[in-house]
Write a protein that holds these residues in place. Structure first.
Motif, short mmCIF file in Angstrom:
data_model
loop_
_atom_site.label_atom_id
_atom_site.label_comp_id
_atom_site.label_asym_id
_atom_site.label_seq_id
_atom_site.Cartn_x
_atom_site.Cartn_y
_atom_site.Cartn_z
N LEU A 1 -0.46 16.16 14.59
CA LEU A 1 0.16 17.16 13.74
C LEU A 1 1.67 16.97 13.76
N LEU A 2 2.25 16.83 12.57
CA LEU A 2 3.69 16.72 12.42
C LEU A 2 4.20 18.08 11.97
N THR B 1 8.84 17.30 14.62
CA THR B 1 8.19 17.15 15.92
C THR B 1 6.81 16.54 15.73
N PHE B 2 6.56 15.48 16.50
CA PHE B 2 5.24 14.86 16.51
C PHE B 2 4.90 14.51 17.95
N GLY B 3 3.81 15.07 18.44
CA GLY B 3 3.44 14.85 19.83
C GLY B 3 4.52 15.39 20.75
N GLY C 1 26.15 31.12 7.73
CA GLY C 1 26.10 31.98 6.55
C GLY C 1 24.68 32.25 6.09
N ASP C 2 24.56 32.52 4.79
CA ASP C 2 23.24 32.77 4.21
C ASP C 2 22.44 31.48 4.19
N ASN C 3 21.20 31.56 4.63
CA ASN C 3 20.38 30.36 4.63
C ASN C 3 18.92 30.71 4.41
N THR C 4 18.15 29.69 4.09
CA THR C 4 16.70 29.83 3.95
C THR C 4 16.05 28.86 4.92
N SER C 5 14.95 29.27 5.48
CA SER C 5 14.22 28.43 6.43
C SER C 5 12.77 28.34 6.03
N SER C 6 12.20 27.16 6.25
CA SER C 6 10.78 26.94 5.99
C SER C 6 10.23 26.00 7.04
N ARG C 7 8.93 26.07 7.20
CA ARG C 7 8.25 25.21 8.18
C ARG C 7 6.92 24.77 7.60
N ARG C 8 6.58 23.52 7.84
CA ARG C 8 5.30 22.97 7.41
C ARG C 8 4.67 22.22 8.56
N ASP C 9 3.36 22.39 8.71
CA ASP C 9 2.56 21.62 9.66
C ASP C 9 1.71 20.66 8.83
N VAL C 10 1.86 19.37 9.10
CA VAL C 10 1.18 18.35 8.30
C VAL C 10 0.27 17.54 9.22
N PHE C 11 -0.99 17.42 8.84
CA PHE C 11 -1.91 16.58 9.59
C PHE C 11 -1.67 15.13 9.18
N ILE C 12 -1.51 14.29 10.18
CA ILE C 12 -1.23 12.87 9.96
C ILE C 12 -2.56 12.14 9.83
N SER C 13 -2.60 11.14 8.96
CA SER C 13 -3.87 10.45 8.66
C SER C 13 -4.44 9.73 9.88
N THR C 14 -3.59 9.32 10.82
CA THR C 14 -4.09 8.64 12.02
C THR C 14 -4.37 9.60 13.16
N GLY C 15 -4.17 10.89 12.91
CA GLY C 15 -4.42 11.89 13.94
C GLY C 15 -3.12 12.52 14.42
N SER D 1 0.83 -1.20 0.00
CA SER D 1 0.00 0.00 0.00
C SER D 1 0.87 1.25 0.00
N LEU D 2 0.36 2.30 -0.64
CA LEU D 2 1.05 3.58 -0.63
C LEU D 2 0.63 4.38 0.59
N VAL D 3 1.63 4.94 1.27
CA VAL D 3 1.37 5.79 2.43
C VAL D 3 2.23 7.05 2.29
N PHE D 4 1.79 8.11 2.91
CA PHE D 4 2.58 9.34 2.88
C PHE D 4 3.82 9.17 3.74
N LEU D 5 4.92 9.70 3.27
CA LEU D 5 6.18 9.63 4.01
C LEU D 5 6.04 10.30 5.37
N THR D 6 5.25 11.36 5.43
CA THR D 6 5.06 12.07 6.71
C THR D 6 4.37 11.18 7.74
N ASP D 7 3.47 10.29 7.29
CA ASP D 7 2.83 9.36 8.22
C ASP D 7 3.87 8.40 8.82
#
Length: 145
Positions: A136-137, A106-108, A120-134, A65-71
């Motif tokens: 937030l990652l 971070t999860f839980g 040095g010079d850098n870029t930063s990003s952040r994402r909040d992902v809802f996990i299919s089993t409940g 089965s295919l699952v999201f990597l974040t899960d």
């Protein structure tokens, strides 16, 4: 045969006008400095958050089965596993090509950090992902430019 020279002159005049305007626009556009809309760390996070993998490739299960990597990342953080986290670390090693990066997931109550300090010079990003089993990652990535 009688030639209408007014029509020919009008057409040549219009063609000359179009050529002059085209040259003026091309010179103007070549001197414009477009803003850099690239967000490498955001692009990487979007890819990580959207990719699906076969469960059998990332775990000991025989399920294709295919699952999201974040899960799977959330599962590994919760259970102390490391398969998906090592996979993401290898992806970032290849993508960064020797540049520094720092990934915090971070999860839980659990937090996993991958990479090294970024200077040095850098870029930063952040994402909040809802996990299919409940739950937030939260994934934060800082990369050297």
């Amino acid at each position: 045969m009688v030639l209408n020279r007014k029509g020919m002159i009008g057409m040549v005049d219009a063609m000359a006008f179009i050529i002059v305007i085209t040259l003026a626009l091309s010179v103007t556009i070549s001197y414009m400095d477009p803003p850099d809309w690239r967000d490498p760390s955001g692009d990487v996070l979007d890819t990580i958050c959207g990719v699906e993998v076969r469960l059998s490739d990332m775990t000991d299960l025989e399920d294709d089965s295919l699952v999201f990597l974040t899960d799977l990342i959330a599962l590994d953080i919760r259970n102390g596993g490391h398969g998906s986290i090592d996979y993401v670390s290898q992806l970032l090693d290849v993508y960064s090509a020797g540049r520094g990066y720092h990934l915090v997931m971070t999860f839980g109550d659990g937090t996993v950090s991958v990479g090294s300090d970024v200077g040095g010079d850098n870029t930063s990003s952040r994402r909040d992902v809802f996990i299919s089993t409940g739950g937030l990652l939260t994934i934060s990535l800082t990369m050297e430019s």
